[in-house]
Design a protein around this motif. Structure first.
Motif, PDB file in Angstrom:
ATOM      1  N   SER A 110     -28.835  31.796   1.038  1.00  0.00           N
ATOM      2  CA  SER A 110     -27.511  31.268   1.372  1.00  0.00           C
ATOM      3  C   SER A 110     -27.494  29.743   1.389  1.00  0.00           C
ATOM      4  O   SER A 110     -26.427  29.125   1.349  1.00  0.00           O
ATOM      5  N   LEU A 111     -28.676  29.108   1.458  1.00  0.00           N
ATOM      6  CA  LEU A 111     -28.753  27.649   1.503  1.00  0.00           C
ATOM      7  C   LEU A 111     -29.450  27.051   0.289  1.00  0.00           C
ATOM      8  O   LEU A 111     -29.391  25.840   0.078  1.00  0.00           O
ATOM      9  N   SER A 112     -30.098  27.875  -0.500  1.00  0.00           N
ATOM     10  CA  SER A 112     -30.930  27.350  -1.578  1.00  0.00           C
ATOM     11  C   SER A 112     -30.125  26.646  -2.664  1.00  0.00           C
ATOM     12  O   SER A 112     -30.672  25.874  -3.446  1.00  0.00           O
ATOM     13  N   ASP A 113     -28.803  26.900  -2.721  1.00  0.00           N
ATOM     14  CA  ASP A 113     -27.993  26.236  -3.746  1.00  0.00           C
ATOM     15  C   ASP A 113     -27.459  24.887  -3.286  1.00  0.00           C
ATOM     16  O   ASP A 113     -26.774  24.199  -4.033  1.00  0.00           O
ATOM     17  N   LEU A 114     -27.771  24.482  -2.051  1.00  0.00           N
ATOM     18  CA  LEU A 114     -27.323  23.181  -1.555  1.00  0.00           C
ATOM     19  C   LEU A 114     -28.088  22.054  -2.244  1.00  0.00           C
ATOM     20  O   LEU A 114     -29.303  22.136  -2.428  1.00  0.00           O
ATOM     21  N   LYS A 115     -27.378  21.001  -2.603  1.00  0.00           N
ATOM     22  CA  LYS A 115     -27.995  19.771  -3.097  1.00  0.00           C
ATOM     23  C   LYS A 115     -28.105  18.825  -1.901  1.00  0.00           C
ATOM     24  O   LYS A 115     -27.096  18.348  -1.381  1.00  0.00           O
ATOM     25  N   ARG A 137     -23.564  14.931  -5.194  1.00  0.00           N
ATOM     26  CA  ARG A 137     -24.644  14.401  -4.354  1.00  0.00           C
ATOM     27  C   ARG A 137     -25.038  12.994  -4.803  1.00  0.00           C
ATOM     28  O   ARG A 137     -25.203  12.093  -3.980  1.00  0.00           O
ATOM     29  N   GLN A 138     -25.192  12.832  -6.104  1.00  0.00           N
ATOM     30  CA  GLN A 138     -25.608  11.533  -6.618  1.00  0.00           C
ATOM     31  C   GLN A 138     -24.605  10.445  -6.265  1.00  0.00           C
ATOM     32  O   GLN A 138     -24.978   9.318  -5.935  1.00  0.00           O
ATOM     33  N   GLN A 139     -23.327  10.782  -6.303  1.00  0.00           N
ATOM     34  CA  GLN A 139     -22.303   9.802  -5.958  1.00  0.00           C
ATOM     35  C   GLN A 139     -22.360   9.423  -4.490  1.00  0.00           C
ATOM     36  O   GLN A 139     -22.241   8.246  -4.132  1.00  0.00           O
ATOM     37  N   TRP A 140     -22.568  10.426  -3.624  1.00  0.00           N
ATOM     38  CA  TRP A 140     -22.718  10.129  -2.203  1.00  0.00           C
ATOM     39  C   TRP A 140     -23.938   9.230  -1.950  1.00  0.00           C
ATOM     40  O   TRP A 140     -23.860   8.249  -1.204  1.00  0.00           O
ATOM     41  N   GLU A 184     -23.877  23.154   9.350  1.00  0.00           N
ATOM     42  CA  GLU A 184     -22.452  23.090   9.659  1.00  0.00           C
ATOM     43  C   GLU A 184     -21.725  22.273   8.606  1.00  0.00           C
ATOM     44  O   GLU A 184     -22.225  21.244   8.155  1.00  0.00           O
ATOM     45  N   LEU A 185     -20.541  22.721   8.238  1.00  0.00           N
ATOM     46  CA  LEU A 185     -19.684  21.965   7.343  1.00  0.00           C
ATOM     47  C   LEU A 185     -18.932  20.930   8.182  1.00  0.00           C
ATOM     48  O   LEU A 185     -18.220  21.283   9.130  1.00  0.00           O
ATOM     49  N   VAL A 186     -19.116  19.630   7.854  1.00  0.00           N
ATOM     50  CA  VAL A 186     -18.514  18.559   8.648  1.00  0.00           C
ATOM     51  C   VAL A 186     -17.699  17.650   7.746  1.00  0.00           C
ATOM     52  O   VAL A 186     -17.907  17.587   6.527  1.00  0.00           O
ATOM     53  N   ARG A 219     -22.352  21.292  -1.955  1.00  0.00           N
ATOM     54  CA  ARG A 219     -22.262  22.546  -2.693  1.00  0.00           C
ATOM     55  C   ARG A 219     -21.057  22.477  -3.629  1.00  0.00           C
ATOM     56  O   ARG A 219     -20.007  21.960  -3.247  1.00  0.00           O
ATOM     57  N   GLY A 220     -21.215  22.946  -4.839  1.00  0.00           N
ATOM     58  CA  GLY A 220     -20.117  22.911  -5.806  1.00  0.00           C
ATOM     59  C   GLY A 220     -19.975  24.223  -6.536  1.00  0.00           C
ATOM     60  O   GLY A 220     -20.830  25.114  -6.441  1.00  0.00           O
ATOM     61  N   GLU A 221     -18.851  24.373  -7.271  1.00  0.00           N
ATOM     62  CA  GLU A 221     -18.626  25.601  -8.037  1.00  0.00           C
ATOM     63  C   GLU A 221     -19.681  25.772  -9.123  1.00  0.00           C
ATOM     64  O   GLU A 221     -20.065  26.881  -9.458  1.00  0.00           O
ATOM     65  N   ALA A 222     -20.145  24.664  -9.656  1.00  0.00           N
ATOM     66  CA  ALA A 222     -21.204  24.686 -10.667  1.00  0.00           C
ATOM     67  C   ALA A 222     -22.349  23.808 -10.185  1.00  0.00           C
ATOM     68  O   ALA A 222     -22.151  22.859  -9.415  1.00  0.00           O
ATOM     69  N   ASP A 223     -23.555  24.136 -10.624  1.00  0.00           N
ATOM     70  CA  ASP A 223     -24.731  23.400 -10.183  1.00  0.00           C
ATOM     71  C   ASP A 223     -24.643  21.919 -10.553  1.00  0.00           C
ATOM     72  O   ASP A 223     -24.957  21.056  -9.740  1.00  0.00           O
TER      73      ASP A 223
END
Length: 362
Positions: A149-154, A183-186, A106-108, A172-176
């Motif tokens: 559909s989920l494999s591109d999630l970091k 993700r690293q910032q989070w 889910e997008l939260v 998920r972002g427009e570019a990998d």
């Protein structure tokens, strides 16, 4: 039982954020906890709990003295309950993908506070206060993972390992590379919040290698300082830890834990032998470590490394059947430790003292 109320010999078992908290949705919390199946969040020999429904089979982890008056005059214990109020305004907020199960994402809206985080899931606000026994680290799907559909999630994992709670979030972002940077910032900012919570529990102090003239039990001290101890469910206690050298007659060294740096009341002793299991928790900027099932946290990663290095050196002495150190040899050991401490002083003491970010227990 509270530490100090009995003799321990075995292993240990701003604005406030309003609205429903984690205690209002225990099923989701336990479900998230069951998703954590890596070794960093379990005791030796424990079997991981299973998630309801499908599991994250496609995930794997990516490891990335002068004399001073006592600063603490009475023992300090703090609640590590997850339902404590979140303080102030969010330091960061944004959209993250919350992974409930392998096929349910889910997008939260995620909000990070100085002492915890919150997000809304299925109309319910989940609010979680962080504790010193929290780690955050990156994860990724294995190459054989079939859900495109989920494999591109970091993905990253946030684990409150002493409470058996584990959350997985994805970016998920427009570019990998954009997603990777986000993700690293989070991860870094959540790790910084955990550090802030941890360091808020410590008084100002310096690691000491000198014994107290008035306390005979400290005469063979190698080094001593405060650590946070996971006393039991929901409780973290500040204790003063003292490392003693090996003894060839008793075939062990020891760690002694006192209520305060005055070393008047002994709470716990842990024998250090060749077989003693010492390990660090693997997380970004994590300062937690474990000794034979006892969980501890220091102010910083560098301070954790100092303790584990000293204990490891003692174990080497035991393994080589080294004789009990004389007073002269003990002085040499202390000088070496003090010299090393001075070389890393800026990295081991953390922030200036701040008000505790967890609730004090009576």
């Amino acid at each position: 039982r509270r530490l100090g109320s009995s003799h321990w010999t075995g292993r240990p078992s701003g604005r406030s954020h309003d609205g429903p908290t984690a205690r209002g949705c225990p099923e989701q919390l336990m479900g998230a906890a069951a998703l954590c199946r890596c070794s960093c969040g379990k005791d030796f020999g424990d079997e991981p709990q299973k998630a309801l429904g499908s599991e994250f089979d496609a995930l794997y982890e990516i490891d990335y003295q002068p004399v001073r008056a006592p600063q603490v005059v009475e023992p300090l214990s703090y609640s590590v309950a997850v339902d404590q109020p979140l303080k102030g305004e969010p330091v960061r907020e944004g959209k993250l993908y919350y992974l409930l199960a392998e096929e349910k994402v889910e997008l939260v809206h995620f909000e990070l506070y100085v002492n915890g985080f919150s997000f809304v899931q299925d109309g319910t606000t989940v609010a979680v206060a962080l504790s010193p026994f929290t780690l955050v680290r990156n994860c990724k799907f294995q190459e054989t993972y079939s859900n495109n559909s989920l494999s591109d999630l970091k993905i990253f994992k946030l684990s409150l390992f002493t409470q058996n709670l584990c959350y997985y979030f994805g970016v998920r972002g427009e570019a990998d590379q954009q997603a990777e940077d986000d993700r690293q910032q989070w991860v870094l900012e959540i790790a910084r919040a955990v550090q802030l919570v941890t360091q808020s529990l410590f008084p100002p102090f310096r690691i000491s290698c000198e014994p107290l003239d008035s306390v005979v039990t400290t005469l063979r001290r190698l080094m001593a300082g405060y650590v946070v101890y996971h006393e039991g469910p929901g409780v973290a206690t500040l204790v003063y830890c003292e490392l003693h050298p090996h003894c060839d007659i008793k075939d062990h060294a020891k760690l002694a834990f006192y209520e305060t740096e005055a070393c008047q009341r002994l709470l716990l002793e842990i024998r250090v032998t060749v077989g003693t299991i010492c390990c660090e928790k693997v997380g970004v900027n994590c300062s937690c470590f474990c000794i034979d099932g006892h969980q501890f946290s220091t102010r910083t990663c560098a301070e954790r490394k100092l303790w584990l290095r000293a204990i490891s050196n003692i174990k080497v002495k035991l393994q080589n059947c080294a004789p009990t150190p004389s007073g002269e040899v003990l002085r040499h050991y202390r000088d070496a430790i003090e010299e090393h401490i001075e070389s890393i002083r800026q990295t081991i003491e953390g922030l200036a003292p701040i008000e505790p970010l967890l609730s004090r227990l009576p």
